[in-house]
Design a protein around this motif. Structure first.
Motif, PDB file in Angstrom:
ATOM      1  N   MET B   1       0.832  -1.204   0.000  1.00 57.57           N
ATOM      2  CA  MET B   1       0.000   0.000   0.000  1.00 57.57           C
ATOM      3  C   MET B   1       0.870   1.259   0.000  1.00 57.57           C
ATOM      4  SD  MET B   1      -3.086   0.722  -0.227  1.00 57.57           S
ATOM      5  CE  MET B   1      -3.501   2.401  -0.611  1.00 57.57           C
ATOM      6  N   ILE B   2       1.918   1.263   0.863  1.00 55.72           N
ATOM      7  CA  ILE B   2       2.740   2.469   0.966  1.00 55.72           C
ATOM      8  C   ILE B   2       3.528   2.753  -0.318  1.00 55.72           C
ATOM      9  CG2 ILE B   2       4.641   3.516   2.255  1.00 55.72           C
ATOM     10  CD1 ILE B   2       3.410   2.193   4.744  1.00 55.72           C
ATOM     11  N   PRO B   3       4.085   1.725  -1.017  1.00 57.25           N
ATOM     12  CA  PRO B   3       4.728   2.026  -2.302  1.00 57.25           C
ATOM     13  C   PRO B   3       3.788   2.700  -3.293  1.00 57.25           C
ATOM     14  CG  PRO B   3       5.354  -0.148  -1.597  1.00 57.25           C
ATOM     15  CD  PRO B   3       4.360   0.329  -0.599  1.00 57.25           C
ATOM     16  N   ILE B   4       2.496   2.340  -3.255  1.00 57.96           N
ATOM     17  CA  ILE B   4       1.537   2.981  -4.176  1.00 57.96           C
ATOM     18  C   ILE B   4       1.407   4.457  -3.851  1.00 57.96           C
ATOM     19  CG2 ILE B   4      -0.905   3.079  -4.814  1.00 57.96           C
ATOM     20  CD1 ILE B   4      -0.995   0.095  -4.581  1.00 57.96           C
ATOM     21  N   HIS B   6       3.590   6.321  -2.365  1.00 57.90           N
ATOM     22  CA  HIS B   6       4.854   6.950  -2.725  1.00 57.90           C
ATOM     23  C   HIS B   6       4.906   7.235  -4.228  1.00 57.90           C
ATOM     24  CE1 HIS B   6       8.667   7.145  -0.266  1.00 57.90           C
ATOM     25  NE2 HIS B   6       8.932   7.842  -1.348  1.00 57.90           N
ATOM     26  N   LEU B   7       4.596   6.208  -5.019  1.00 57.36           N
ATOM     27  CA  LEU B   7       4.670   6.370  -6.473  1.00 57.36           C
ATOM     28  C   LEU B   7       3.641   7.375  -6.977  1.00 57.36           C
ATOM     29  CD1 LEU B   7       5.262   2.984  -8.308  1.00 57.36           C
ATOM     30  CD2 LEU B   7       6.416   5.133  -8.643  1.00 57.36           C
ATOM     31  N   SER B   8       2.446   7.411  -6.347  1.00 57.68           N
ATOM     32  CA  SER B   8       1.450   8.368  -6.825  1.00 57.68           C
ATOM     33  C   SER B   8       1.887   9.791  -6.516  1.00 57.68           C
ATOM     34  CB  SER B   8       0.075   8.072  -6.224  1.00 57.68           C
ATOM     35  OG  SER B   8       0.187   7.958  -4.835  1.00 57.68           O
ATOM     36  N   ILE B  10       5.009  10.780  -6.409  1.00 58.32           N
ATOM     37  CA  ILE B  10       6.045  11.081  -7.406  1.00 58.32           C
ATOM     38  C   ILE B  10       5.411  11.440  -8.736  1.00 58.32           C
ATOM     39  CG2 ILE B  10       7.904  10.048  -8.757  1.00 58.32           C
ATOM     40  CD1 ILE B  10       8.552   8.394  -6.243  1.00 58.32           C
TER      41      ILE B  10
END
Lengths: 132, 85, 293
Positions: B1-4, B6-8, B10
């Motif tokens: 969930m957290i990588p999503i 982060h990427l959003s 960015i």
């Protein structure tokens, strides 16, 4: 589901970066004003740098910059470190690219100012028509 | 969930950077174009921070927002302000 | 306008094709979750003197790849690819040499312009620079910027930072001084063009000397290498102490200081050149035009 969203965001960001590079190329190729060309060049170079850093990014959590928190690491610390860091090679290449880019940008800006002193114009169409 | 998340973040920041780049290239007043270009550099500084490259943030914040804008503004002052069509 | 349309169409097509190729996975799996082997190698061996790691079974003596740094980026910049960075610094050096060649003037001419500016301002009853409050605060901020940039450079081998970053942060100081205090202030505190030229030449020379010293010291024993930065396990000549003042030192800290000198002084020269008014250069160009016909 998470996998699909991650993939979508990843590809979307690639397209955004490539579109920005295209914008920079457009500015360099089409705009006649020298200073506008230089602004476009800085945009192109910076986007290329972001591009490189983005290649080294990892979609994991936790994620950390490649800076070790102890001077005498044990084996566990190193294994933990390797599972959390981003790739250190792209930043090492980009950090010199930024400084060199800027040196070159400053040199061409000086050249543009000198051209304006000598010819009284910054329009590349007019400068290219000058003879002698 | 957290990588999503982060990427959003960015992707949002880089999209804003693209908008600023478009404004900088299409603007005819060179001083405004420089300000938009500085905005794009600020967006890229945030992007570098989110991409976990603190070294680049330290160098690029000073260079992209400060030095580029200053040199270009002095160049505009020494030459001409408006880009002719 | 067909030429312009052609350019736009070709750029758009190239962008779409490039985006499609990358999204198909040319640059690795999407999105990337594992680290590339080269980056992993640098990250694991930069501060590691004695632990063998299973990921790299061929490396039995990790001390050979030790870089006396806890920060992978500085370790790569000044140890693993040190010669590369030396030559990149010289590119920066020559770019600024080119700028100085374009905006050239002698010391006599500089003295004249200084006298004239002061006379003009005195006759109009104006002061150079902004108000007194702004000037005092700017002086304090200048001091802070210089301290911060030195701290960034000196901690380069331990925390994010280094010579390039410190130099870029330093570049804001002369800019601020010229904007708030007038460019003669830089002259008065000793930031003259020729002094700065000397400083940055010194920076580049220190980097080159640090690279060559191990080779010179190792003549006869054949156990030293160019840019042999850290005291490696197998080397007889170990010049730079790995630890001092309670932190890792190695040779990276000296390279960072030299780089700070080179980059910071280079920027100061650029801003000194840019701050000189345009009429002054026009006069010089006219004079040269008369001399050369």
């Amino acid at each position: 589901m998470d996998e699909v969203i991650l993939r979508f965001l990843w590809i979307y960001t690639w397209f955004v970066l490539i579109a920005t590079i295209g914008l920079g190329l457009y500015g360099i190729a089409v705009k006649p004003n020298m200073l506008k060309k230089i602004i476009s060049l800085t945009i192109l170079g910076d986007t290329a740098n972001v591009f490189m850093i983005y290649v080294g990014y990892r979609a994991v959590y936790p994620i950390k910059p490649p800076v070790l928190w102890t001077m005498n690491p044990s084996k566990e610390v190193l294994e933990n470190f390797a599972s959390q860091i981003t790739d250190p090679v792209p930043p090492a290449l980009v950090i010199t690219a930024i400084v060199i880019n800027m040196a070159i940008t400053i040199l061409i800006t000086f050249l543009a100012i000198q051209a304006y002193r000598l010819y009284g114009t910054l329009d590349s169409r007019k400068i290219s028509k000058l003879r002698g | 969930m957290i990588p999503i998340l982060h990427l959003s973040l960015i992707s949002i920041v880089l999209t804003l950077g693209m908008v600023f780049a478009y404004l900088a290239i299409s603007e005819r007043d060179l001083l405004k174009a420089i300000v938009y270009s500085a905005g794009q550099a600020a967006m890229y500084v945030i992007a570098f921070y989110l991409l976990m490259a603190p070294d680049i943030v330290l160098a690029y914040a000073a260079v992209g927002v400060g030095v580029y804008s200053a040199v270009m503004i002095i160049a505009v002052k020494k030459t001409e302000r408006y880009e002719k069509p | 306008m067909s030429k312009k349309n052609l350019v736009i169409t070709s750029i758009t097509l190239t962008s779409i094709v490039l985006g499609l190729i990358i999204s198909l996975g040319v640059l690795g799996p999407i999105p990337l979750t594992s680290i590339r082997p080269l980056g992993l190698f640098y990250a694991l061996f930069m501060a590691n003197r004695n632990i063998t790691i299973e990921v790299f079974p061929l490396i039995v003596n990790p001390g050979n790849f030790w870089a006396a740094s806890t920060e992978a980026i500085t370790a790569i910049l000044w140890d693993y690819r040190g010669l590369d960075t030396l030559f990149e610094t010289s590119v920066f050096f020559f770019a600024i040499i080119g700028s100085i060649a374009l905006f050239r003037f002698t010391e006599k001419e500089e003295h004249e312009i200084r006298k004239k500016t002061h006379e003009n301002h005195a006759s109009e009853g104006k002061y150079l620079g902004l108000s007194l409050i702004t000037k005092t605060i700017t002086k304090i901020i200048l001091f802070t910027i210089i301290v911060v940039s030195a701290a960034i450079a000196l901690h380069g081998q331990l925390t994010p930072g280094g010579g390039f970053q410190g130099g870029s942060a330093f570049a804001v100081a002369p800019l601020l001084a010229i904007a708030a205090l007038s460019r003669f202030y830089l002259d008065d505190i000793g930031f003259k063009k020729n002094t700065m030229l000397l400083l940055r030449t010194m920076g580049l020379l220190i980097i080159a000397l640090l690279a060559i010293i191990p080779v010179v010291a190792g003549i006869g024993s054949w156990q030293a290498y160019i840019m042999q930065n850290q005291p490696k396990e197998w080397a007889i000549i170990q010049l730079f102490p790995p630890k001092g003042l309670g932190v890792l030192l190695g040779s990276l800290v000296y390279y960072n200081i030299a780089e700070l000198l080179a980059v910071g002084a280079g920027f100061t020269i650029i801003f000194i050149l840019l701050s000189i008014p345009e009429e002054f250069y026009k006069k010089i160009i006219e004079k040269e035009g008369v001399e050369h016909g």
